[in-house]
Write an enzyme that holds these catalytic residues in place. Structure first.
Site, PDB file in Angstrom:
ATOM      1  CG  ASP A  22      -2.238 -11.646  -2.441  1.00  0.00           C
ATOM      2  OD1 ASP A  22      -2.990 -12.644  -2.337  1.00  0.00           O
ATOM      3  OD2 ASP A  22      -2.342 -10.644  -1.713  1.00  0.00           O
ATOM      4  CE  LYS A  44      -4.758 -12.176   1.945  1.00  0.00           C
ATOM      5  NZ  LYS A  44      -5.283 -12.188   0.548  1.00  0.00           N
ATOM      6  CG  ASP A  71      -9.077 -13.117   1.283  1.00  0.00           C
ATOM      7  OD1 ASP A  71     -10.254 -13.000   1.689  1.00  0.00           O
ATOM      8  OD2 ASP A  71      -8.372 -12.150   0.935  1.00  0.00           O
ATOM      9  CD1 TRP A  72     -12.400 -20.534  -1.141  1.00  0.00           C
ATOM     10  CD2 TRP A  72     -10.629 -19.395  -1.803  1.00  0.00           C
ATOM     11  NE1 TRP A  72     -11.398 -21.438  -1.390  1.00  0.00           N
ATOM     12  CE2 TRP A  72     -10.294 -20.761  -1.805  1.00  0.00           C
ATOM     13  CE3 TRP A  72      -9.657 -18.482  -2.187  1.00  0.00           C
ATOM     14  CZ2 TRP A  72      -9.036 -21.240  -2.174  1.00  0.00           C
ATOM     15  CZ3 TRP A  72      -8.384 -18.956  -2.537  1.00  0.00           C
ATOM     16  CH2 TRP A  72      -8.101 -20.314  -2.539  1.00  0.00           C
ATOM     17  CE  LYS A  73     -11.644  -9.950  -0.286  1.00  0.00           C
ATOM     18  NZ  LYS A  73     -10.357 -10.651  -0.460  1.00  0.00           N
ATOM     19  CG  LEU A  74     -17.045 -18.614  -0.083  1.00  0.00           C
ATOM     20  CD1 LEU A  74     -17.633 -19.826   0.629  1.00  0.00           C
ATOM     21  CD2 LEU A  74     -16.557 -18.992  -1.476  1.00  0.00           C
ATOM     22  CG  ASP A  76     -23.507 -17.923  -5.687  1.00  0.00           C
ATOM     23  OD1 ASP A  76     -24.731 -17.814  -5.956  1.00  0.00           O
ATOM     24  OD2 ASP A  76     -22.657 -18.292  -6.515  1.00  0.00           O
ATOM     25  CB  ILE A  77     -28.113 -18.380  -3.824  1.00  0.00           C
ATOM     26  CG1 ILE A  77     -27.539 -19.692  -4.364  1.00  0.00           C
ATOM     27  CG2 ILE A  77     -28.506 -17.449  -4.969  1.00  0.00           C
ATOM     28  CD1 ILE A  77     -28.548 -20.518  -5.128  1.00  0.00           C
ATOM     29  CB  THR A  80     -24.110 -21.567  -4.042  1.00  0.00           C
ATOM     30  OG1 THR A  80     -25.088 -21.942  -5.014  1.00  0.00           O
ATOM     31  CG2 THR A  80     -22.721 -21.676  -4.652  1.00  0.00           C
ATOM     32  CB  THR A 126      -8.039  -2.178   3.768  1.00  0.00           C
ATOM     33  OG1 THR A 126      -7.406  -3.117   2.906  1.00  0.00           O
ATOM     34  CG2 THR A 126      -8.455  -2.864   5.049  1.00  0.00           C
ATOM     35  N   GLY A 216       1.543  -8.149   3.385  1.00  0.00           N
ATOM     36  CA  GLY A 216       2.010  -8.822   2.193  1.00  0.00           C
ATOM     37  C   GLY A 216       3.229  -8.234   1.543  1.00  0.00           C
ATOM     38  NE  ARG A 217       0.857  -4.789  -2.315  1.00  0.00           N
ATOM     39  CZ  ARG A 217      -0.103  -4.048  -2.858  1.00  0.00           C
ATOM     40  NH1 ARG A 217       0.069  -3.532  -4.058  1.00  0.00           N
ATOM     41  NH2 ARG A 217      -1.227  -3.834  -2.207  1.00  0.00           N
TER      42      ARG A 217
END
Length: 239
Positions: A22, A44, A71-74, A76-77, A80, A126, A216-217
């Site tokens: 990130d 990630k 980690d795109w978190k799609l 949409d319809i 797509t 989270t 991560g951090r």
């Protein structure tokens, strides 16, 4: 030095540890991967790098033998999402996130086809508490909403879910032994909790049933990212 602070500099990387890149730029992400060295093998790539050249980085890291979590978190319809998942499946990446809505999940599963891409449903972020969910209009607790979305993910054919360490045991019980349970919000005792409302230590998350942890951090914000990653791997080895 306390037992929690000790680590073996020769500890091998643990493929259950996912390090999120990130960072603002691809160049900074490359520098972080180099700084971590052999202490991690799974990365990630999230929305921050998605907005720049994240897929180029993903392909570079795959060529280096790394595992990649998109980690795109799609969301949409269905058409797509299905087409997007099909394109991403061709990249050779390993994990892809989608929002935990039945039509979205089913479309992503169709799109990835018989590729090795694993589709993971996001249950509840989270960073959200029960009070946050109430403000958003939900009448359920975080745990109840996570449980419902896990059932939907299984029915849609997803390979696993993203759930906090506090719901990892629930996800494991519903999904079974081969279900992927990826837990963000993992913070060692020696690290700040930051914006994670439902956090746990690496050992606690694995003991609860997580198949992978995202940390991560505590690593990317450390003065010595490699040493921090090794320290976490050592903690995981005792879980």
């Amino acid at each position: 030095m306390t037992a929690a602070a000790r680590f073996d500099a020769d500890v091998a990387c643990d493929p259950r540890l996912i390090v999120p890149l990130d960072l603002p730029t691809v160049d900074q992400a490359r520098e972080m991967v180099a700084a971590i060295g052999e202490a991690a093998s799974f990365y990630k790539i999230g929305l921050e790098l998605f907005a720049s050249d994240g897929m180029t980085l993903a392909r570079e890291l795959k060529a280096q033998g790394k595992q990649i979590f998109l980690d795109w978190k799609l969301h949409d319809i269905g058409t797509t999402v299905q087409r997007s998942a099909a394109v991403l499946a061709e990249s050779g990446c390993d994990f892809l996130t989608v929002h935990g809505e039945p039509q979205v999940m089913a479309a992503a599963v169709r799109g990835r086809g018989r590729s090795g891409l694993k589709v993971l449903a996001v249950t509840v972020l989270t960073s959200l508490s029960d009070d946050d969910l109430q403000e958003m209009g939900f009448t359920e607790t975080a745990r109840s909403l996570v449980e419902r979305r896990i059932h939907h993910a299984v029915a849609a054919g997803c390979d696993g879910v993203i759930a906090s360490p506090h719901e990892a045991q629930l996800a494991r019980a519903i999904g079974g032994p081969d279900f992927l349970v990826v837990t963000p919000g993992v913070r060692p005792d020696w690290a700040a909790k930051n914006d994670q409302a439902r956090a746990a230590t690496p050992a606690q998350a694995l003991q609860a049933g997580a198949s992978h942890i995202v940390c991560g951090r505590p690593i990317t914000g450390a003065n010595d990212p490699q040493a921090a990653a090794q320290r976490i791997v050592a903690e995981m080895a005792g879980a």
